[in-house]
Design an enzyme around this catalytic site. Structure first.
Site, mmCIF file in Angstrom:
data_model
loop_
_atom_site.group_PDB
_atom_site.id
_atom_site.type_symbol
_atom_site.label_atom_id
_atom_site.label_comp_id
_atom_site.label_asym_id
_atom_site.label_seq_id
_atom_site.Cartn_x
_atom_site.Cartn_y
_atom_site.Cartn_z
ATOM 1 N N SER A 41 0.829 -1.222 0.000
ATOM 2 C CA SER A 41 0.000 0.000 0.000
ATOM 3 C C SER A 41 0.857 1.264 0.000
ATOM 4 C CB SER A 41 -0.896 0.052 1.242
ATOM 5 O OG SER A 41 -1.752 -1.045 1.286
ATOM 6 N N CYS A 158 -12.347 -8.145 22.241
ATOM 7 C CA CYS A 158 -13.685 -7.540 22.123
ATOM 8 C C CYS A 158 -14.770 -8.306 22.887
ATOM 9 C CB CYS A 158 -14.070 -7.418 20.659
ATOM 10 S SG CYS A 158 -13.817 -8.937 19.727
ATOM 11 N N SER A 187 -18.297 -9.442 12.230
ATOM 12 C CA SER A 187 -17.287 -8.388 12.044
ATOM 13 C C SER A 187 -16.099 -8.619 12.974
ATOM 14 C CB SER A 187 -17.882 -7.005 12.274
ATOM 15 O OG SER A 187 -18.424 -6.921 13.575
ATOM 16 N N GLU A 210 -10.619 -17.900 21.359
ATOM 17 C CA GLU A 210 -11.474 -16.891 22.001
ATOM 18 C C GLU A 210 -11.825 -17.234 23.448
ATOM 19 O OE1 GLU A 210 -11.705 -14.398 20.157
ATOM 20 O OE2 GLU A 210 -13.431 -13.166 20.724
ATOM 21 N N LYS A 213 -9.000 -16.385 25.861
ATOM 22 C CA LYS A 213 -8.917 -14.929 26.071
ATOM 23 C C LYS A 213 -10.058 -14.464 26.969
ATOM 24 C CE LYS A 213 -7.022 -14.064 21.474
ATOM 25 N NZ LYS A 213 -7.392 -13.649 20.115
ATOM 26 N N ARG A 244 -20.001 -18.119 17.201
ATOM 27 C CA ARG A 244 -20.193 -17.142 16.107
ATOM 28 C C ARG A 244 -21.642 -17.220 15.616
ATOM 29 N NH1 ARG A 244 -16.674 -13.381 15.627
ATOM 30 N NH2 ARG A 244 -14.904 -14.698 15.091
ATOM 31 N N HIS A 251 -21.515 -8.067 20.164
ATOM 32 C CA HIS A 251 -21.302 -9.327 20.877
ATOM 33 C C HIS A 251 -22.246 -9.344 22.086
ATOM 34 C CE1 HIS A 251 -18.020 -10.033 18.276
ATOM 35 N NE2 HIS A 251 -17.001 -9.874 19.090
HETATM 36 N N1 LIG Z 1 -11.646 -7.124 12.601
HETATM 37 C C1 LIG Z 1 -11.947 -7.015 13.887
HETATM 38 O O1 LIG Z 1 -13.097 -6.784 14.278
HETATM 39 C C2 LIG Z 1 -10.881 -7.117 14.944
HETATM 40 C C3 LIG Z 1 -11.271 -7.029 16.265
HETATM 41 C C4 LIG Z 1 -10.293 -7.068 17.252
HETATM 42 C C5 LIG Z 1 -8.970 -7.190 16.902
HETATM 43 N N2 LIG Z 1 -8.598 -7.301 15.597
HETATM 44 C C6 LIG Z 1 -7.167 -7.365 15.311
HETATM 45 O O2 LIG Z 1 -6.774 -6.136 14.716
HETATM 46 C C7 LIG Z 1 -5.740 -6.342 13.765
HETATM 47 C C8 LIG Z 1 -6.186 -5.819 12.417
HETATM 48 O O3 LIG Z 1 -7.329 -6.537 12.008
HETATM 49 P P1 LIG Z 1 -8.101 -6.163 10.670
HETATM 50 O O4 LIG Z 1 -9.339 -6.983 10.674
HETATM 51 O O5 LIG Z 1 -8.218 -4.698 10.539
HETATM 52 O O6 LIG Z 1 -7.097 -6.744 9.558
HETATM 53 P P2 LIG Z 1 -7.031 -6.381 8.006
HETATM 54 O O7 LIG Z 1 -8.304 -5.810 7.529
HETATM 55 O O8 LIG Z 1 -6.490 -7.597 7.328
HETATM 56 O O9 LIG Z 1 -5.927 -5.210 7.935
HETATM 57 C C9 LIG Z 1 -4.594 -5.492 8.218
HETATM 58 C C10 LIG Z 1 -3.742 -4.231 8.172
HETATM 59 O O10 LIG Z 1 -2.404 -4.619 8.468
HETATM 60 C C11 LIG Z 1 -1.560 -4.194 7.387
HETATM 61 N N3 LIG Z 1 -0.483 -5.146 7.213
HETATM 62 C C12 LIG Z 1 -0.565 -6.449 6.874
HETATM 63 N N4 LIG Z 1 0.682 -6.972 6.763
HETATM 64 C C13 LIG Z 1 1.558 -5.977 7.045
HETATM 65 C C14 LIG Z 1 2.955 -5.870 7.104
HETATM 66 N N5 LIG Z 1 3.732 -6.915 6.844
HETATM 67 N N6 LIG Z 1 3.501 -4.680 7.418
HETATM 68 C C15 LIG Z 1 2.726 -3.616 7.691
HETATM 69 N N7 LIG Z 1 1.388 -3.636 7.649
HETATM 70 C C16 LIG Z 1 0.802 -4.808 7.332
HETATM 71 C C17 LIG Z 1 -2.475 -4.155 6.187
HETATM 72 O O11 LIG Z 1 -1.877 -3.339 5.178
HETATM 73 P P3 LIG Z 1 -2.222 -3.565 3.618
HETATM 74 O O12 LIG Z 1 -3.579 -2.994 3.400
HETATM 75 O O13 LIG Z 1 -1.161 -2.782 2.939
HETATM 76 O O14 LIG Z 1 -2.147 -5.029 3.375
HETATM 77 C C18 LIG Z 1 -3.721 -3.542 6.809
HETATM 78 O O15 LIG Z 1 -3.556 -2.167 6.993
HETATM 79 C C19 LIG Z 1 -5.456 -7.847 13.792
HETATM 80 O O16 LIG Z 1 -4.380 -8.092 14.673
HETATM 81 C C20 LIG Z 1 -6.747 -8.440 14.326
HETATM 82 O O17 LIG Z 1 -6.513 -9.665 14.965
HETATM 83 C C21 LIG Z 1 -9.534 -7.248 14.599
#
Ligand SMILES: NC(=O)c1ccc[n+]([C@@H]2O[C@H](COP(=O)([O-])OP(=O)(O)OC[C@H]3O[C@@H](n4cnc5c(N)ncnc54)[C@H](OP(=O)(O)O)[C@@H]3O)[C@@H](O)[C@H]2O)c1
Length: 361
Positions: A41, A158, A187, A210, A213, A244, A251
């Site tokens: 990106s 969460c 989500s 989960e 945690k 889920r 939640h």
């Molecule tokens: N989704 C949820 O509701 C949720 C809830 C709680 C916690 N989380 C946690 O929050 C984190 C993000 O989740 P998400 O759902 O937002 O994931 P996601 O949509 O897959 O987004 C991942 C982000 O990380 C970046 N990324 C991936 N590989 C990278 C690298 N090698 N170096 C730098 N940046 C990198 C991606 O950049 P690019 O776009 O350039 O690939 C993107 O900005 C995860 O650890 C997840 O477990 C998510």
């Protein structure tokens, strides 16, 4: 406030990162000045980088569209343009740990949505209404990292926001045993129904990692700071099942609890009604006015109707009644991507600013 703190979003192109962008748009204290992501990106404008994968129902804020996305691994470069960062990258745990520490070592506070540092002894894991005193462990962490200003603070998983706040308000009655089953939105897996059609008309009785945690993190939240480390509490005993279910956001938890000193129903309701935390005392911008809202109707809280209570930052509770095996049972609900993710992290950053841990560089 005229001079807003400059904030970067590391992982700003992802699903959680987009929520940060949305929540920080027109934030009274913080202004997004940098967005970083993977090398694929980097160099694109934010608008180009999220093209075809903007997941929110609101449009991309104008203020960030033309920000050129930076490479998150170029830590010094990203850190040079910000006062602190939010981190929401999806990488291997050990890589996230190293990346967050690298930012902290540049003197940049990191407020993380990731789980990588949740059990690092000197990293506070915070629900601002519940354990703001854990921020004092930051002094020890700064010493370890060799920085006077940088540090890492994290938010918990969460799932726990749907039952821990309600139990926390009752801590005086000494909960001894808790059984919680969570009914978690898709989500939470970073998905919607287009990405995950198998979830339509379906329930999946397993969410990897989960339950551990959900059982362990509350004990760290209720822990104490001792000699520069968080020591987890050893009560109550908590057992969970995490399921889920086919809803977009929110939640819900069904909870059974027993207490050393069993309260009366009216005492519980009064504790929930009156509970105020540090964010309410400080009047933080994202703080819900009413942290815990009790619904008298027997068919509430409902995920779809009530997840947005207090802009998705409040916790809803209902159906409190005596149980035949445990002392009481009730239902709790919280918004997993607002209170449980980006919104919870923004509230932590507001608390850190109000308490003097995040300042302009
Ligand atoms: N989704 C949820 O509701 C949720 C809830 C709680 C916690 N989380 C946690 O929050 C984190 C993000 O989740 P998400 O759902 O937002 O994931 P996601 O949509 O897959 O987004 C991942 C982000 O990380 C970046 N990324 C991936 N590989 C990278 C690298 N090698 N170096 C730098 N940046 C990198 C991606 O950049 P690019 O776009 O350039 O690939 C993107 O900005 C995860 O650890 C997840 O477990 C998510």
């Amino acid at each position: 406030m005229t001079d807003k703190l400059k904030v970067g979003i590391v992982g700003g192109t992802g699903m959680v990162g987009q929520r940060f962008v949305e929540l920080l748009n027109q934030h009274p204290w913080f202004k997004v000045t940098a967005i970083a992501a993977s090398a694929s990106s980097a160099g694109k404008t934010y608008e180009e980088a999220v093209q075809g994968r903007w997941k929110l129902s609101t449009p991309i804020p104008e203020a960030v569209k033309q920000i050129v996305v930076q490479d998150a691994s170029k830590v010094e470069e990203v850190a040079a343009g910000v006062d602190f960062v939010f981190c929401a990258v999806d990488m291997k745990k050990n890589e996230i740990k190293a990346l967050e520490e690298a930012y902290a070592k540049t003197g940049t506070p990191v407020v993380s949505n990731n789980s990588a540092h949740r059990w690092t002894p000197d990293v506070p894991m915070v629900i601002p209404e519940i354990n703001p005193s854990h921020l004092e462990v930051i002094a020890a962490q700064r010493k370890r990292l060799g920085t006077e200003t940088g540090f890492i603070a994290v938010k918990p998983n969460c799932s726990i926001q749907s039952y821990v706040p309600a139990l926390h308000a009752l801590l005086d009655f000494k909960p001894t045993q808790v059984v919680a089953s969570t009914y978690q939105a898709i989500s939470g897996a970073g998905k919607n129904f287009t990405d995950w059609p198998d979830m339509l008309d379906n329930v999946i009785p397993y969410i990897g990692g989960e339950e551990e945690k959900s059982e362990q993190e509350p004990l760290r939240i209720w822990g104490t700071v001792e000699n520069g480390e968080i020591v987890k509490a050893n009560a109550p005993l908590i057992t969970t099942q995490c399921i889920r279910v086919p809803v977009t956001d929110g939640h819900l938890a069904t909870v059974f609890a027993s207490f050393e000193n069993k309260p009366a129903k009216e005492e519980i309701l009064a504790r929930w009604r009156e509970y105020q935390g540090r964010p309410q005392e400080l009047g933080l911008p994202s703080a819900p006015k009413q942290f815990i809202t009790y619904f008298e109707e027997e068919n509430r809280p409902q995920t779809k109707l009530d997840r947005d209570t207090e802009n998705g930052m409040g916790v809803s509770v209902g159906r409190l009644r005596e149980d035949s095996i445990y002392d009481f049972k009730f239902v709790g609900l919280s918004h997993n991507t607002l209170r449980g993710a980006a919104g919870g992290a923004v509230l932590i950053a507001e608390l850190l600013k109000a308490e003097g841990y995040i300042v302009a560089k």
